[in-house]
Design a protein around this motif. Structure first.
Motif, PDB file in Angstrom:
ATOM      1  N   VAL A 104       0.850  -1.187   0.000  1.00 37.76           N
ATOM      2  CA  VAL A 104       0.000   0.000   0.000  1.00 37.76           C
ATOM      3  C   VAL A 104       0.888   1.241   0.000  1.00 37.76           C
ATOM      4  O   VAL A 104       1.938   1.264   0.636  1.00 37.76           O
ATOM      5  CB  VAL A 104      -0.918   0.007   1.234  1.00 37.76           C
ATOM      6  CG1 VAL A 104      -1.763   1.271   1.275  1.00 37.76           C
ATOM      7  CG2 VAL A 104      -1.800  -1.242   1.232  1.00 37.76           C
ATOM      8  N   LEU A 105       0.476   2.273  -0.739  1.00 38.88           N
ATOM      9  CA  LEU A 105       1.210   3.535  -0.744  1.00 38.88           C
ATOM     10  C   LEU A 105       0.549   4.483   0.247  1.00 38.88           C
ATOM     11  O   LEU A 105      -0.563   4.956   0.043  1.00 38.88           O
ATOM     12  CB  LEU A 105       1.214   4.152  -2.148  1.00 38.88           C
ATOM     13  CG  LEU A 105       1.952   5.490  -2.287  1.00 38.88           C
ATOM     14  CD1 LEU A 105       3.426   5.314  -1.955  1.00 38.88           C
ATOM     15  CD2 LEU A 105       1.789   6.052  -3.698  1.00 38.88           C
ATOM     16  N   LYS A 137       4.671   7.862   0.596  1.00 38.57           N
ATOM     17  CA  LYS A 137       4.822   9.069  -0.215  1.00 38.57           C
ATOM     18  C   LYS A 137       4.890  10.247   0.753  1.00 38.57           C
ATOM     19  O   LYS A 137       3.913  10.575   1.414  1.00 38.57           O
ATOM     20  CB  LYS A 137       3.627   9.216  -1.160  1.00 38.57           C
ATOM     21  CG  LYS A 137       3.654  10.454  -2.038  1.00 38.57           C
ATOM     22  CD  LYS A 137       2.409  10.489  -2.921  1.00 38.57           C
ATOM     23  CE  LYS A 137       2.387  11.698  -3.823  1.00 38.57           C
ATOM     24  NZ  LYS A 137       1.156  11.733  -4.663  1.00 38.57           N
ATOM     25  N   VAL A 138       6.071  10.840   0.836  1.00 34.42           N
ATOM     26  CA  VAL A 138       6.280  11.953   1.763  1.00 34.42           C
ATOM     27  C   VAL A 138       6.126  13.260   0.998  1.00 34.42           C
ATOM     28  O   VAL A 138       6.760  13.461  -0.048  1.00 34.42           O
ATOM     29  CB  VAL A 138       7.676  11.882   2.410  1.00 34.42           C
ATOM     30  CG1 VAL A 138       7.819  12.991   3.448  1.00 34.42           C
ATOM     31  CG2 VAL A 138       7.903  10.519   3.044  1.00 34.42           C
ATOM     32  N   MET A 139       5.281  14.153   1.527  1.00 35.23           N
ATOM     33  CA  MET A 139       5.014  15.426   0.853  1.00 35.23           C
ATOM     34  C   MET A 139       5.382  16.593   1.766  1.00 35.23           C
ATOM     35  O   MET A 139       5.012  16.613   2.939  1.00 35.23           O
ATOM     36  CB  MET A 139       3.538  15.534   0.463  1.00 35.23           C
ATOM     37  CG  MET A 139       3.057  14.467  -0.499  1.00 35.23           C
ATOM     38  SD  MET A 139       1.288  14.651  -0.896  1.00 35.23           S
ATOM     39  CE  MET A 139       1.294  16.244  -1.708  1.00 35.23           C
ATOM     40  N   PHE A 167      14.486   1.176   8.103  1.00 36.44           N
ATOM     41  CA  PHE A 167      13.290   0.477   7.632  1.00 36.44           C
ATOM     42  C   PHE A 167      12.989   0.676   6.146  1.00 36.44           C
ATOM     43  O   PHE A 167      12.179  -0.058   5.574  1.00 36.44           O
ATOM     44  CB  PHE A 167      12.069   0.933   8.438  1.00 36.44           C
ATOM     45  CG  PHE A 167      12.221   0.754   9.907  1.00 36.44           C
ATOM     46  CD1 PHE A 167      12.177  -0.509  10.480  1.00 36.44           C
ATOM     47  CD2 PHE A 167      12.439   1.847  10.735  1.00 36.44           C
ATOM     48  CE1 PHE A 167      12.324  -0.681  11.848  1.00 36.44           C
ATOM     49  CE2 PHE A 167      12.595   1.690  12.096  1.00 36.44           C
ATOM     50  CZ  PHE A 167      12.543   0.417  12.661  1.00 36.44           C
ATOM     51  N   GLY A 168      13.591   1.696   5.505  1.00 34.04           N
ATOM     52  CA  GLY A 168      13.267   1.953   4.101  1.00 34.04           C
ATOM     53  C   GLY A 168      14.342   2.738   3.391  1.00 34.04           C
ATOM     54  O   GLY A 168      15.229   3.333   4.013  1.00 34.04           O
ATOM     55  N   SER A 169      14.271   2.728   2.081  1.00 35.61           N
ATOM     56  CA  SER A 169      15.227   3.469   1.259  1.00 35.61           C
ATOM     57  C   SER A 169      14.470   4.303   0.227  1.00 35.61           C
ATOM     58  O   SER A 169      13.357   3.964  -0.162  1.00 35.61           O
ATOM     59  CB  SER A 169      16.191   2.514   0.546  1.00 35.61           C
ATOM     60  OG  SER A 169      15.475   1.628  -0.300  1.00 35.61           O
ATOM     61  N   VAL A 170      15.098   5.371  -0.220  1.00 24.26           N
ATOM     62  CA  VAL A 170      14.458   6.285  -1.161  1.00 24.26           C
ATOM     63  C   VAL A 170      14.326   5.629  -2.531  1.00 24.26           C
ATOM     64  O   VAL A 170      15.296   5.155  -3.105  1.00 24.26           O
ATOM     65  CB  VAL A 170      15.268   7.594  -1.279  1.00 24.26           C
ATOM     66  CG1 VAL A 170      14.643   8.510  -2.333  1.00 24.26           C
ATOM     67  CG2 VAL A 170      15.334   8.303   0.062  1.00 24.26           C
ATOM     68  N   GLU A 171      13.105   5.569  -3.033  1.00 21.35           N
ATOM     69  CA  GLU A 171      12.843   5.024  -4.371  1.00 21.35           C
ATOM     70  C   GLU A 171      12.666   6.142  -5.392  1.00 21.35           C
ATOM     71  O   GLU A 171      12.981   5.976  -6.560  1.00 21.35           O
ATOM     72  CB  GLU A 171      11.596   4.140  -4.359  1.00 21.35           C
ATOM     73  CG  GLU A 171      11.774   2.833  -3.612  1.00 21.35           C
ATOM     74  CD  GLU A 171      10.593   1.897  -3.805  1.00 21.35           C
ATOM     75  OE1 GLU A 171       9.614   2.298  -4.486  1.00 21.35           O
ATOM     76  OE2 GLU A 171      10.640   0.773  -3.282  1.00 21.35           O
ATOM     77  N   MET A 183       8.578  12.836  -2.266  1.00 24.70           N
ATOM     78  CA  MET A 183       9.611  11.797  -2.259  1.00 24.70           C
ATOM     79  C   MET A 183       8.944  10.476  -1.854  1.00 24.70           C
ATOM     80  O   MET A 183       8.056  10.464  -0.992  1.00 24.70           O
ATOM     81  CB  MET A 183      10.720  12.148  -1.267  1.00 24.70           C
ATOM     82  CG  MET A 183      11.839  11.114  -1.181  1.00 24.70           C
ATOM     83  SD  MET A 183      13.174  11.648  -0.045  1.00 24.70           S
ATOM     84  CE  MET A 183      12.365  11.408   1.546  1.00 24.70           C
ATOM     85  N   VAL A 184       9.341   9.388  -2.491  1.00 22.43           N
ATOM     86  CA  VAL A 184       8.775   8.076  -2.164  1.00 22.43           C
ATOM     87  C   VAL A 184       9.850   7.214  -1.513  1.00 22.43           C
ATOM     88  O   VAL A 184      10.954   7.092  -2.041  1.00 22.43           O
ATOM     89  CB  VAL A 184       8.213   7.369  -3.412  1.00 22.43           C
ATOM     90  CG1 VAL A 184       7.708   5.963  -3.048  1.00 22.43           C
ATOM     91  CG2 VAL A 184       7.079   8.185  -4.017  1.00 22.43           C
ATOM     92  N   ILE A 185       9.498   6.619  -0.378  1.00 19.72           N
ATOM     93  CA  ILE A 185      10.405   5.718   0.336  1.00 19.72           C
ATOM     94  C   ILE A 185       9.796   4.321   0.331  1.00 19.72           C
ATOM     95  O   ILE A 185       8.621   4.141   0.681  1.00 19.72           O
ATOM     96  CB  ILE A 185      10.626   6.176   1.794  1.00 19.72           C
ATOM     97  CG1 ILE A 185      11.141   7.617   1.816  1.00 19.72           C
ATOM     98  CG2 ILE A 185      11.604   5.252   2.505  1.00 19.72           C
ATOM     99  CD1 ILE A 185      11.299   8.178   3.217  1.00 19.72           C
TER     100      ILE A 185
END
Length: 213
Positions: A104-105, A137-139, A167-171, A183-185
């Motif tokens: 899920v996004l 999705k970070v805004m 826990f995550g990396s920048v896509e 930016m999406v992680i």
């Protein structure tokens, strides 16, 4: 056997195992050709033999003769326990479907002038989503003249990415989208892995609680 033919055989077996054929492959007496390229029960290459010899070898091994690459010339057949093969393949397909969970996004919004407390809360949300196996999705929302300072948005997002790197990396790196910077992680673990890890953690916690009692 050539590399191309090996790959063709492998794809034939893979297709059968995933049950993606419109109909079941031909087996035993349903294979109506003069000769076949035979693969033994242990995967050994027997070579090109007559269909009668292939059927005889299958009967002697108390197994089935299965056509795994009908498009080859001659067709490739393998000696195997077809009933067991189909059962195990069906089990794998069911298990794969069971573990297939859609990512899920999620969306988390930041103001450029966010205070430390709210920032910490938002970072916690991002970590929670990533840990659960979801993308985020970070805004950064620009207001008024803030649009003239995009570098501040980049700085905020870079700081966030560093704080959730466990826990995550920048896509998708920061980019302007209207009045916002996006930016999406992506999570380091997919949703199925995340759920399995959470289940193990819960079981471990329950075991420790029982030991204390």
């Amino acid at each position: 056997m050539s590399v191309d033919l090996f790959l063709h055989v492998f794809r034939g077996l893979q297709t059968v195992s995933e049950e993606l054929l419109i109909s079941d492959p031909r087996i035993n007496e349903r294979i109506r050709v003069a000769e076949v390229r035979l693969v033994g029960p242990a995967g050994e290459q027997v070579g090109v033999v007559s269909i009668d010899q292939a059927l005889r070898l299958a009967r002697e091994a108390d197994l089935d003769l299965v056509e795994v690459a009908p498009g080859s010339n001659p067709p490739v057949c393998k000696i195997m326990d077809y009933g067991k093969f189909k059962y195990e393949a069906a089990q794998k397909v069911r298990e794969a479907r069971k573990n297939q969970v859609n990512t899920v996004l999620k969306t988390v919004r930041f103001g450029l002038k966010i205070d430390d407390h709210d920032y910490g809360t938002k970072v916690g949300q991002v970590r929670k989503f990533l840990k659960a196996g979801d993308k985020v999705k970070v805004m950064v929302v620009f207001r008024g003249r803030e649009q003239s300072r995009p570098e501040m948005g980049v700085t905020l997002l870079k700081r966030l990415a560093e704080e959730v790197a466990e826990f995550g990396s920048v896509e998708s790196h920061p980019s302007i989208d209207g009045r916002n910077m996006v930016m999406v992680i992506g999570p380091l673990k997919n949703k199925a892995e995340a759920r399995a890890e959470a289940k193990r953690a819960a079981e471990k916690s329950a075991t420790q609680a029982e030991e204390k009692n």
